[in-house]
Design an enzyme around this catalytic site. Structure first.
Site, PDB file in Angstrom:
ATOM      1  N   TYR A 158      71.378  -0.340 -22.203  1.00 33.39           N
ATOM      2  CA  TYR A 158      70.522   0.168 -21.139  1.00 33.39           C
ATOM      3  C   TYR A 158      70.902   1.029 -20.180  1.00 33.39           C
ATOM      4  CZ  TYR A 158      66.298  -0.783 -18.080  1.00 33.39           C
ATOM      5  OH  TYR A 158      65.830   0.014 -16.661  1.00 33.39           O
ATOM      6  N   ASP A 243      66.662  -9.699 -25.370  1.00 31.09           N
ATOM      7  CA  ASP A 243      65.335  -8.424 -24.789  1.00 31.09           C
ATOM      8  C   ASP A 243      65.114  -7.664 -26.452  1.00 31.09           C
ATOM      9  OD1 ASP A 243      64.236  -6.452 -23.648  1.00 31.09           O
ATOM     10  OD2 ASP A 243      66.039  -6.314 -22.209  1.00 31.09           O
ATOM     11  N   ILE A 245      61.636  -6.174 -25.422  1.00 25.34           N
ATOM     12  CA  ILE A 245      60.639  -5.982 -24.749  1.00 25.34           C
ATOM     13  C   ILE A 245      59.780  -4.536 -24.962  1.00 25.34           C
ATOM     14  CG2 ILE A 245      61.502  -5.874 -22.792  1.00 25.34           C
ATOM     15  CD1 ILE A 245      62.010  -3.441 -21.933  1.00 25.34           C
ATOM     16  N   LYS A 281      55.924  -1.872 -21.727  1.00 26.24           N
ATOM     17  CA  LYS A 281      56.629  -0.886 -22.719  1.00 26.24           C
ATOM     18  C   LYS A 281      55.273  -1.281 -24.545  1.00 26.24           C
ATOM     19  CE  LYS A 281      59.998   0.290 -20.695  1.00 26.24           C
ATOM     20  NZ  LYS A 281      60.241   0.908 -19.796  1.00 26.24           N
TER      21      LYS A 281
END
Length: 490
Positions: A158, A243, A245, A281
């Site tokens: 990302y 992470d 998410i 998300k």
């Protein structure tokens, strides 16, 4: 009265402002953010601006917002801004404990378990709030590392990790190369090599951070890979930040496996394991700025909670979500229906690309595809990738994100988001892609002369405005709500 001149030289400003305020570590000069600005300048609308830029560079989940709207209409007591709920206004408006509302932490912990198929449980006492996943990630970096310390990150990753993890913390990110020949999977061997290189350069590696499910790949890590990563950090005695998410965006088999499930199956030092989560998300609520740090390290929980005062979730938001996420029937229906809609949209989009022989990495999660445009490159270089990206932005009028902005080691890959638009816009985007690819390959009919001239006109306008990208620079302009300066974890 004499006004101060604020248009002085760069050196003048550097003397007045801090190093953080004046450095370039924010990352806004990335092509990833430049594409958003192209959209800001000329946003597509089906009727009002049908020749505008379609935003396919923003990972928003807008496919199931109607389900949340329906719930709110039926549960107006959950909001202090309604006649039914206003009796709670004084209590909620005055709540400012950085632990958070107990009912909110209970509901979030419960939802995190449901988003992972009920195969992991989460303790509400370990829930620490952050301002979205952006704030949660930075908060965790402040707890785990000092300026100059480094974290290994499998690439591609990302782009805004560079902002979230590095900009204000001074932490370094060391990309670990993953290759398309192995579907961009991370290996123990690649981690060992990156760790040794850092050691030889006298860089202290404090941890490994991964996105699972992956942004931009849209893939999940299998059980053996996760166990290998846990073993790696355990052997090196470094932190492991996961992470997660996109945990509830998995839309087909295999099912998502959380690190919280893996650590139940093996011996490891739990003090090294940390999870970052968000509702941006999975629930499609990026504007609510709900970020979560969930650490298995007691000292990290204590320190992070004190630091969280700088990025709390508003008490009004906590109150609303405590009620929503405690509704088991709604949560289960939402997760199921959201997955179904994401699968349908992913299938429509990837099958549309296949019509012109454009392939994507096989994925089963996220709000995007990792699109392989290597056959369209003039040569296998990042310069050629950038040139292709300019054509797509300025001629095809699609904001897609080039792989170089994700630190991909191979030119020609692009992330394209599919869940932030309606069905009609998807079809327009697919038609634009198919037309462009056919013309690029020389297998289809040439574009009508009128359309060619319009593309050329738009291209000239874009460059003459001084805003688009021939030299990688942009002139200052007023930021819209879609700007990277205002958008967060994406």
């Amino acid at each position: 009265m004499t006004m101060m001149n604020t248009t002085g030289s760069g050196n003048h400003h550097h003397g007045l402002l801090s190093k953080i305020a004046t450095n370039d570590e924010h990352g806004e000069n990335s092509l990833y953010f430049h594409g958003w600005k192209a959209y800001d300048d000329n946003p597509f609308h089906l009727t009002q601006n049908p020749n505008g830029v379609i935003q396919m560079g923003l990972a928003e989940n807008q496919l199931s917002s109607d389900l949340i709207e329906d719930w709110m209409k039926k549960n107006q007591r959950a909001s202090i801004c309604t006649t039914e709920g206003v009796h709670m206004f004084k209590e909620i408006a005055n709540f400012q404990d950085y632990h958070g509302l107990p009912e909110f932490r209970n509901a979030v912990a419960k939802f995190m378990g449901k988003a992972r198929g009920g195969r992991a449980e989460f303790d509400p006492e370990r829930i620490v709030m952050g301002g979205g996943a952006t704030g949660a990630n930075e908060l965790l970096m402040f707890c785990l590392a000092d300026p100059g310390d480094a974290f290994l990150v499998p690439s591609p990753y990302y782009p805004a990790f560079d902002r979230d993890l590095r900009w204000r913390t001074g932490v370094k990110l060391l990309p670990v190369e993953c290759k398309s020949s192995d579907s961009f999977r991370i290996t123990r061997e690649a981690l060992e090599e990156a760790y040794e290189k850092a050691s030889e350069s006298n860089i202290r590696v404090k941890g490994l951070i991964i996105g699972n499910p992956s942004n931009p790949l849209g893939t999940i890590m299998d059980r053996n890979t996760l166990k290998s990563l846990v073993s790696f950090v355990n052997d090196k005695n470094i932190h492991f930040v996961c992470d997660e998410i996109y945990a509830a965006t998995v839309f087909k088999q295999p099912e998502f496996i959380s690190v919280s499930e893996i650590i139940q199956e093996m011996d490891c030092n739990l003090d090294l394991i940390h999870v970052v989560y968000s509702l941006s998300k999975d629930m499609g609520m990026p504007g609510f700025r709900v970020g979560i740090v969930y650490s298995y390290n007691d000292k990290v929980v204590t320190s992070a909670r004190k630091m969280s005062s700088f990025g709390l979730v508003s008490s009004q938001t906590q109150h609303l979500l405590a009620s929503m996420l405690s509704d088991d029937e709604f949560v289960e229906r939402f997760i199921c229906e959201s997955s179904r809609r994401l699968e349908k949209r992913h299938r429509i989009f990837t099958e549309g690309l296949k019509e012109v022989e454009i392939k994507c990495l096989e994925g089963n999660a996220g709000l995007f595809c990792w699109m392989d445009l290597r056959p369209l490159l003039k040569e296998a270089t990042f310069e050629a990738e950038t040139e292709l990206w300019k054509l797509i932005i300025n001629q095809v009028k699609l904001n897609v994100s080039p792989g170089s902005s994700f630190h991909c080691s191979e030119p020609g890959w692009f992330r394209v988001c599919f869940a932030n638009m309606d069905d009609e816009t998807v079809q327009v985007a697919l038609q634009r892609i198919r037309t462009f690819v056919n013309e690029k390959k020389g297998t289809g009919k040439a574009a009508p002369e009128k359309k060619k001239k319009q593309w050329q006109k738009n291209l000239r306008l874009s460059f003459s405005s001084g805003r688009i990208y021939e030299d990688g620079c942009l002139s200052p302009h007023v930021l819209s709500p879609h700007s990277s300066m205002l958008r967060a974890q994406t």
